[in-house]
Structure formats: C-alpha cells, structure tokens
Design a protein around this motif. Structure first.
Motif, mmCIF file in Angstrom:
data_model
loop_
_atom_site.group_PDB
_atom_site.id
_atom_site.type_symbol
_atom_site.label_atom_id
_atom_site.label_comp_id
_atom_site.label_asym_id
_atom_site.label_seq_id
_atom_site.Cartn_x
_atom_site.Cartn_y
_atom_site.Cartn_z
ATOM 1 N N ASP A 83 0.827 -1.025 -0.010
ATOM 2 C CA ASP A 83 -0.155 -0.063 0.010
ATOM 3 C C ASP A 83 0.877 1.210 -0.143
ATOM 4 O OD1 ASP A 83 0.955 0.096 2.441
ATOM 5 O OD2 ASP A 83 -1.088 -0.214 3.569
ATOM 6 N N LEU A 84 0.246 2.393 0.102
ATOM 7 C CA LEU A 84 1.103 3.762 0.323
ATOM 8 C C LEU A 84 1.922 3.855 1.225
ATOM 9 C CD1 LEU A 84 -1.850 6.023 -1.078
ATOM 10 C CD2 LEU A 84 -0.049 5.056 -2.332
ATOM 11 N N ALA A 85 1.629 3.116 2.460
ATOM 12 C CA ALA A 85 2.623 3.299 3.553
ATOM 13 C C ALA A 85 3.801 2.269 3.320
ATOM 14 C CB ALA A 85 1.904 3.171 4.757
ATOM 15 N N GLY A 86 3.629 1.339 2.172
ATOM 16 C CA GLY A 86 4.521 0.346 2.332
ATOM 17 C C GLY A 86 4.585 -1.055 2.704
ATOM 18 N N ARG A 87 3.410 -1.090 3.458
ATOM 19 C CA ARG A 87 2.884 -2.409 4.025
ATOM 20 C C ARG A 87 2.453 -3.306 3.004
ATOM 21 N NH1 ARG A 87 0.765 1.145 7.893
ATOM 22 N NH2 ARG A 87 -1.446 1.007 6.975
ATOM 23 N N LEU A 88 3.144 -4.814 3.098
ATOM 24 C CA LEU A 88 2.839 -5.550 2.349
ATOM 25 C C LEU A 88 1.565 -6.459 2.476
ATOM 26 C CD1 LEU A 88 6.310 -7.553 1.153
ATOM 27 C CD2 LEU A 88 4.941 -5.996 -0.076
ATOM 28 N N THR A 89 0.656 -7.042 1.605
ATOM 29 C CA THR A 89 -0.499 -7.934 1.996
ATOM 30 C C THR A 89 -0.332 -8.775 0.817
ATOM 31 O OG1 THR A 89 -1.771 -6.200 2.480
ATOM 32 C CG2 THR A 89 -2.911 -8.164 1.774
ATOM 33 N N ALA A 90 -0.173 -10.336 1.236
ATOM 34 C CA ALA A 90 0.118 -11.327 0.363
ATOM 35 C C ALA A 90 -1.290 -12.192 0.248
ATOM 36 C CB ALA A 90 1.155 -12.330 0.709
ATOM 37 N N SER A 91 -2.018 -12.565 -0.805
ATOM 38 C CA SER A 91 -3.137 -13.279 -0.829
ATOM 39 C C SER A 91 -2.799 -14.657 -1.912
ATOM 40 C CB SER A 91 -4.196 -12.474 -1.364
ATOM 41 O OG SER A 91 -4.450 -11.275 -0.648
ATOM 42 N N VAL A 92 -3.473 -15.744 -1.384
ATOM 43 C CA VAL A 92 -3.099 -16.928 -2.161
ATOM 44 C C VAL A 92 -4.340 -17.745 -2.052
ATOM 45 C CG1 VAL A 92 -1.785 -18.980 -2.244
ATOM 46 C CG2 VAL A 92 -0.588 -16.958 -1.515
ATOM 47 N N SER B 170 7.307 -14.886 5.535
ATOM 48 C CA SER B 170 7.981 -13.847 5.882
ATOM 49 C C SER B 170 9.442 -13.843 5.487
ATOM 50 C CB SER B 170 8.105 -13.949 7.755
ATOM 51 O OG SER B 170 6.800 -13.921 8.039
ATOM 52 N N ARG B 171 9.925 -15.097 5.446
ATOM 53 C CA ARG B 171 11.274 -15.377 4.856
ATOM 54 C C ARG B 171 11.224 -14.873 3.455
ATOM 55 N NH1 ARG B 171 13.787 -18.765 1.686
ATOM 56 N NH2 ARG B 171 12.010 -20.159 1.764
ATOM 57 N N LEU B 172 10.192 -15.046 2.331
ATOM 58 C CA LEU B 172 10.216 -14.698 1.021
ATOM 59 C C LEU B 172 10.271 -13.422 0.974
ATOM 60 C CD1 LEU B 172 8.288 -17.812 -0.225
ATOM 61 C CD2 LEU B 172 10.681 -17.526 -0.490
ATOM 62 N N CYS B 173 9.081 -12.708 1.900
ATOM 63 C CA CYS B 173 8.636 -11.513 1.537
ATOM 64 C C CYS B 173 9.735 -10.428 2.316
ATOM 65 C CB CYS B 173 7.273 -11.191 1.955
ATOM 66 S SG CYS B 173 5.920 -12.123 1.069
ATOM 67 N N GLY C 103 -0.743 -10.537 6.241
ATOM 68 C CA GLY C 103 -0.402 -9.117 6.369
ATOM 69 C C GLY C 103 0.755 -8.952 7.426
ATOM 70 N N GLU C 104 1.223 -7.946 7.027
ATOM 71 C CA GLU C 104 2.232 -7.519 8.041
ATOM 72 C C GLU C 104 1.963 -7.355 9.547
ATOM 73 O OE1 GLU C 104 5.447 -4.708 7.253
ATOM 74 O OE2 GLU C 104 5.035 -4.695 5.240
ATOM 75 N N LYS C 105 2.819 -7.948 10.260
ATOM 76 C CA LYS C 105 2.536 -7.890 11.775
ATOM 77 C C LYS C 105 2.327 -6.349 12.245
ATOM 78 C CE LYS C 105 3.989 -11.244 14.070
ATOM 79 N NZ LYS C 105 4.990 -12.028 14.968
ATOM 80 N N PRO C 106 1.236 -5.811 12.830
ATOM 81 C CA PRO C 106 1.338 -4.441 13.318
ATOM 82 C C PRO C 106 2.386 -4.094 14.288
ATOM 83 C CG PRO C 106 -0.821 -5.524 13.279
ATOM 84 C CD PRO C 106 0.147 -6.913 12.954
#
Length: 757
Positions: free
Chosen positions: A486-495, A515-518, A539-542
């Motif tokens: 997103d605009l804040a740089g946080r990753l979201t992975a969906s499978v 986590s290792r791959l991303c 999602g990234e850990k808050p």
C-alpha cells in the motif's frame, strides 16, 4: 521563368516559415555527413553496406546528399574498386528514388542491380577472371544494404528499436575512426550499455548489449573480447543494481575487467580501458532528465490499471447515487400537496353523496353556504376524538338537514377514506426518506471504497513468483497469487488454493516461510474457506497488539440483555470494538441491539467506514420502527494497530473512558440513537493511543450512580495490574451491586493496547 518561380517559392516559404530554409540546409548537411560516416564503415569480410543502406532507407528528399557522402567516403576511405562500386550504386539508388519512385524498395533494387552490374563489368574486363573474395564482398554488401535499408525505413529513430539499430550501426562505423588508444565505437557502446543499465530495464539492456557486441565484432573481429567485456559489464550492472548510477558504474568496471582477461595480450587491453572510461564518464555526466526522456518509466501493470478503472467506476456510481437522492428529495419538496390531504375531502364527500340529490340542496349550499361549511367543519374534532359521528353529535348549523342519518354515514365514510389517505401519504414519505438516505449512505460508502481502491499498491511480481513456488513445492498449486504494497509500504499477500484445512503448526510454518520470502514480519493469515477453494491473506505484523475484555449483566427480572457487543481485528490491521444498546429492556431491546451490532460489524468487515455503516444501520432501524418503536445506541471504537490512531464514533451512547498511565478521563459527545430520526446524528472523536492505554466502552446501565465512581474503579483496576477481562468483570459486578433491584442492562468492554515484542 522556372528560376524566377523557384526563387519566389523560396521567398514565400521563408516568409511563412521563418528559418525553414536554414533547417532544410542543415538536414541536407546532416544527410551528407551521415553518408560520409556510414560510407566509411565496413564489416568482417570487406563488405561496406552502411552508406548504401542509408541512401535506401532515408527520406527521398535527402537521398542525393547521402549518396554524395557515400561516394566520397567510398573513394577516399574504402578499397578503390569496392568504394567506386558502392558509390555508383548509391548514386543510382538515389537517382531512382528521387526521379522515378521514392519507395525504399525501388532504391534497394536499383542499388543492388548496379552493384551486380559493376561486378559483372569488372569480370568481363579481366577476361572472365573471377576474384571470389571481391565477389563475395560485393554480394554481402548488396544483401546487407537491402536489409539495413529496409530496417532504417521501418524502425524510426524515435522508437526503441530504431535507437538500438542506429547505435549498433554507429558503433560499427566509428570503429574505423580510432585515434591512438581511443576506439570511438567501443566508447559509444560502453556509454549506451551503462545508460541502459541505469535508466532502462534488464530486457532493454540485454537487447542493446547483444546488438552492440555483434556490431563491434562484425566491424573488428580483433576487438571481440572488448565487445564481450562491455556487454558483460552492462548486463551485470543491470542485474545487480539497476537504476543506481554509482554502483552501476562500479559493477560495469568490474565486468569489463573480467572481460579483459580474454585479451590476446596486455597491449590490447589499453584501448578497452581508455574507451570504456570515456563511455562511463559520458554516461555519468548525462542529466537525469535526459535519462528519463530516453528511458521513460514503464506503464503500470494491467492489474494496477484494472484497480484504477474499478476505483473510477465506483466513484462514478457513488456520484450517481448521490445525485439520485438529491433529485428525489428536491422533486418531493417542490411537489404540491396531493388532493385529499385536507379535511375538505370529507366535506366534498358529504356534499357529493348526500346533498347532491337532496331537494333542499339550493337552500343549504347557495343561500346558506357559509352556515353549512361551518357546521361540517365542526365535525372534525368529533371525528378525530371518537372516530365517527352520530346524529346527536351534529352541531346547530346542521339542524336544518332533513337527512341527518345519511349525513352522518357519509361523514364517517369520508373520514375513514381521508385518514387512510393521510396514513398512506405518511408511509410513502417515510419510505421515500429512507430510500434517499440509503442512497446517500451508499454513495458515501462507495466513495470511500473507491478512494481505498484507488490507493491500492502495485503488485510485486518477484515476490508473487516466489510465493507461488512455495505453495507448489508443498503440493498446493496456487490458483491465484498476489503480493501488493500500500502507500505506506505495508505488504499484503493473498493466495487462493484448493480447499485445504491447516493445523496450527502448519499455519505457523507457513507464516515463517512467507515472512522469509517477503523479507517482512508477517502476521497470522486470515483463512476463508469457500465451497471448493481456500483463501489465505497474510498481512504485515502491526506495531501494536489489542487485548479485549468484556463482561455484562441483564436488567433485573430479565433473562436477556438488550446490549450487544462485538470485538475483533480485521484484515486491514484495525481493532474494532462496538457496543449497541437497544432501547428499553428485554427481548424487544435485545432484537434491536443485536440487529444493530450484527449489521454494523458486517459493514465494518466489508471495509465501510464507521459513519457510513452507522447511516445504513440507521435506515434499517428506521424501517423496522415504522410499525413499532425501534432504536439503538452505537459506540464504535476503531484503532489502527500500525500507527496507534483511534477513532470513536457515538450515536446516543453513554460516555466512554480512556485510561492512560493509570489515570482515566471521560470521552463524551452529544448525539442521538440510531433509528429515531430519518438522518443520523452522531459524533466522531480521534485520538492517539500508545502501549499500556485502555479504552473502556459501557452501556448506560453501568452509569446508574454517575461516572465518578466508575472512573475510581478503573483507576484501581489499572493500579492493581488487572487484565482487560478482569477489569471488565470487576466494573460490571460493582455496577450491578450498586444498582440492586433497579438494575438496567449492564455491559463493560475494555480494549488494552500493547507493543509487539
């Protein structure tokens, strides 16, 4: 006359387009210089196709100048016989294109036939002796000139393919212009390859490097190792550090050094070092604006364009719904009250059914019109109080009526019709208001969703490929896979995979691998099972954690509480806590509270903002309350666990409390419950939270003795180190004891913010 006409034409052109004549002369000079430069170039085997190719591929207006330059270069810089043949062929091609047919095909045919004829004349003059090396050189020149001429005409220099072609030809021709240890063609190849590594993509760098290496090798086989070294340096820079000037130059130098190991002797390395150094200096001196113009940023991926298109469509739908609501309201406000809305409808009903056929109609409605109207108007309070009128209820103004029973029957029937019309009108108005309010609420919600969708980050193809490979290695081929930021740089992975159930150990292992791959600290995924597929969203850990606690008691003498509570964390990294208090006590209040809480939670999980969700629930409660009274308060707390920003929305709810450093303070705001008015009257408050802070939501039953004692209780719980669950139970039990038999529904909900360890 012709000379005068030509002079007038030039005068008119200069007057209409100032500088046009000078520009035309400059272009002719450029074609002449290009013919000289390209006419001097040769490739392995002695072929010299570049000058003739320029004549074949350039615009017809410049082919004569290019032919003159090619002829001059052939006579001076090429072997005598080959240079004359190529020069004559260039002049023939230019003559045909300028005087007969301007197409490149005609020029290629004329030039190739002239070359063949010249070679045949030479063989005949030598008595049939065939010099196979010269014949092969002439044949290669003709074939290469035809092919390159077609390429010059088909690939304009403004296109990437044309730039690559001209750079390769220029590098090959400049090899003949060596000055001491400096090889201009090698320097050009170094500068172009490094620029592609800095500003272009790996694909562009690879194509350009291969084309330049091939051109340099064809022009001078003895410099093949240098061409290989430059290509190796460009590709290595593009692979290891694309877009970084300093690091690209360093990697390029290392690649050239490794390529220099293939040099036949140490002396041959000097031209490579000097030329590559000149090329690197030129590439580093090129301004960034020029680099971006040569290598513009790539277009957004198809998925991102699709998201932008979807966002625009949602925004358009939101605007349309808002316009519909405004139009309906405007039309209904300007519309005149329909016929039958006033008590005159009852009067007209009596006059039409009873008085119209009466023999005394003229006496009552002509001479005694005012008396008759006054008497019928006096029936209104009687009808409204009793619902019907009897003969004894008739006023003195109607005592002269000879059909009192029929008059009463007509008045009662007209009153029933009038009241029915009024009820229908009121119900239609209520439904219209609910409809337009729902349109407005949906328009606002869709606009917010469109804004979020338009801000969605671009996908990361490399991480997507790694994630898909991970699941493929586990025997779970990914049906869909996406990794976005997103605009804040946080990753979201969906499978999305075939329907599969995971144990807690398997989920923990998946989180570690993802986590290792991303290369990000990912949180536990949200797992959604559909009929045939399973969707996992990581999602990234808050930065913060949320711990919930709740407790409650039903009202005295009731088995069901009218309060409804929901606490959860959504996939966007937000902690949600909502409390709804149905109006009243018992089952009816429980229905309203549960309905409001369930609808609000569903809308929040779907991505709606707090105010939009509350407006839609307000419409639902308003429609439910059309037949019976309905309403519910709403307390909604939303905490962004990435930043600690919190928002509190209240609609008729009791005060809430913020406990910071063990000291509570009250959060309050004047508002009205949902379902009581056509439009929602709520209040929003925003504040920042940090680790250790509590937010406490309570229903009005917990405040029977005021807020002071509750704040003291919360302060005591904080000092004793209670968990949110213990604090909620302590406060709820204390409120129940203090209320005694007058206890209302009591609910206490606590959210504690913590720091991720």
């Amino acid at each position: 006359m012709a000379v005068l006409s030509g002079e007038r034409l030039h005068e008119n052109m200069e007057r209409l387009l100032p500088g046009a004549r000078t520009a035309a002369l400059l272009w002719q000079g450029a074609a002449l210089a290009g013919g000289v430069l390209l006419g001097a170039g040769r490739v392995y085997g002695g072929a010299a196709p570049f000058g003739l190719a320029l004549v074949i591929g350039c615009p017809p207006a410049y082919c004569l100048a290019a032919a003159v330059g090619t002829l001059a270069a052939g006579v001076v810089l090429q072997p005598a016989l080959l240079g004359i043949k190529v020069g004559v062929a260039a002049v023939a091609a230019a003559t045909v294109r300028r005087l007969i047919d301007g197409r490149p095909r005609a020029g290629a045919l004329a030039g190739c036939l002239t070359l063949a004829a010249a070679q045949l004349v030479q063989i005949l003059l030598l008595g049939g002796f065939v010099n196979f090396s010269q014949t092969a050189a002439v044949g290669c020149t003709a074939l290469l000139a035809a092919g390159l001429g077609w390429a010059f005409a088909s690939f304009p220099v403004r296109e990437p393919r044309g730039v690559c072609l001209w750079l390769a030809v220029g590098a090959a021709c400049l090899q003949r212009c060596a000055v001491g240890p400096l090889a201009p063609g090698l320097a050009l190849a170094s500068a172009a390859g490094l620029c592609a590594a800095i500003g272009g993509t790996l694909e562009q760098t690879a194509v350009l490097s291969i084309a330049l290496a091939a051109a340099l090798t064809a022009a001078g086989p003895e410099r093949a190792f240098a061409a290989l070294a430059v290509a190796m340096g460009s590709l290595a820079a593009s692979c290891l550090c694309p877009g970084e000037r300093g690091r690209c130059a360093g990697v390029f130098a290392v690649g050239c050094t490794l390529g220099a190991l293939a040099a036949p002797d140490a002396v041959s390395v000097v031209p490579l070092a000097v030329s590559a150094g000149v090329g690197v200096t030129a590439a580093l001196a090129l301004p960034g604006s020029v680099m971006r113009r040569i290598f513009p940023p790539p277009a957004p991926p198809v998925q991102a364009q699709g998201l932008s298109g979807a966002a625009r469509k949602l925004s358009a739908v939101a605007d349309t719904l808002s316009d519909i609501a405004d139009t309906v309201n405007a039309v209904c406000q300007r519309q005149m009250p329909p016929k039958g809305e006033s008590f005159d409808f009852v009067v007209e009903q009596v006059a039409r059914t009873t008085c119209q056929s009466c023999t005394r109609r003229s006496r009552c409605w002509v001479r005694g019109y005012a008396t008759a109207m006054d008497g019928l108007q006096h029936l209104k309070p009687v009808l409204e109080s009793k619902g019907r009128v009897e003969v004894q209820d008739l006023p003195g103004q109607l005592s002269v009526c000879i059909h009192p029973a029929d008059l009463c029957t007509a008045a009662n029937h007209g009153y029933r019709l009038w009241r029915s019309r009024r009820q229908t009108r009121a119900r239609a108005s209520m439904l219209r208001t609910a409809l337009t309010e729902q349109y407005s609420a949906l328009a606002g919600a869709l606009a917010q969703l469109a804004a979020k969708l338009g801000q969605a980050g671009l996908p990361d193809p490399r991480r997507e490929a790694k994630l898909a490979q991970l699941f493929a290695e586990l025997g779970l081929d990914a049906l869909e896979c996406s990794v976005t930021a997103d605009l804040a740089g946080r990753l979201t992975a969906s499978v999305t995979i075939c329907r599969t159930h995971f144990t807690q150990e398997e989920i923990s292992g998946l989180v570690e691998e993802v986590s290792r791959l991303c290369r990000r600290d990912m949180d536990l995924p949200e797992i959604t099972h559909c009929r045939t597929v399973t969707m996992l969203t990581f999602g990234e850990k808050p930065l913060f954690t949320a711990e919930f606690g709740a407790a409650g008691h039903a009202a005295a003498g009731q088995s069901v509480s009218g309060d409804a509570l929901d606490q959860f964390c959504d996939t966007s990294g937000r902690a949600q806590m909502l409390l709804c208090d149905g109006m009243g006590t018992g089952r009816a209040a429980a229905v309203d509270g549960q309905m409001a809480a369930k609808l609000t939670a569903q809308l929040l999980r779907a991505g709606f903002a707090a105010e939009s969700a509350a407006r839609l629930v307000n419409v639902a409660l308003g429609l439910k309350g059309a037949e019976q009274e309905a309403g519910a308060t709403l307390d909604l707390l939303t905490v962004d666990l990435y930043t600690g920003r919190a928002g509190l929305f209240k609609a008729g709810a009791a005060p809430s409390f913020l406990v910071r450093g063990g000291v509570p303070r009250m959060l309050d705001g004047a508002s009205l419950p949902m379902g009581t008015l056509d439009s929602l009257v709520g209040r929003s408050t925003t504040f920042a939270l940090d680790a250790g802070d509590w937010v406490v939501l309570v229903s009005d039953g917990a405040l029977a003795d005021g807020a002071d004692w509750l704040m003291q209780q919360l302060q005591l719980c904080a000092r004793l180190g209670h968990t949110p669950k213990q604090a909620a139970e302590t406060v709820a039990d204390a409120a129940a004891r203090r209320a005694g038999d007058k206890r209302d529904d009591i609910t206490v909900a606590v959210l504690a913010v913590g720091k991720v360890g």
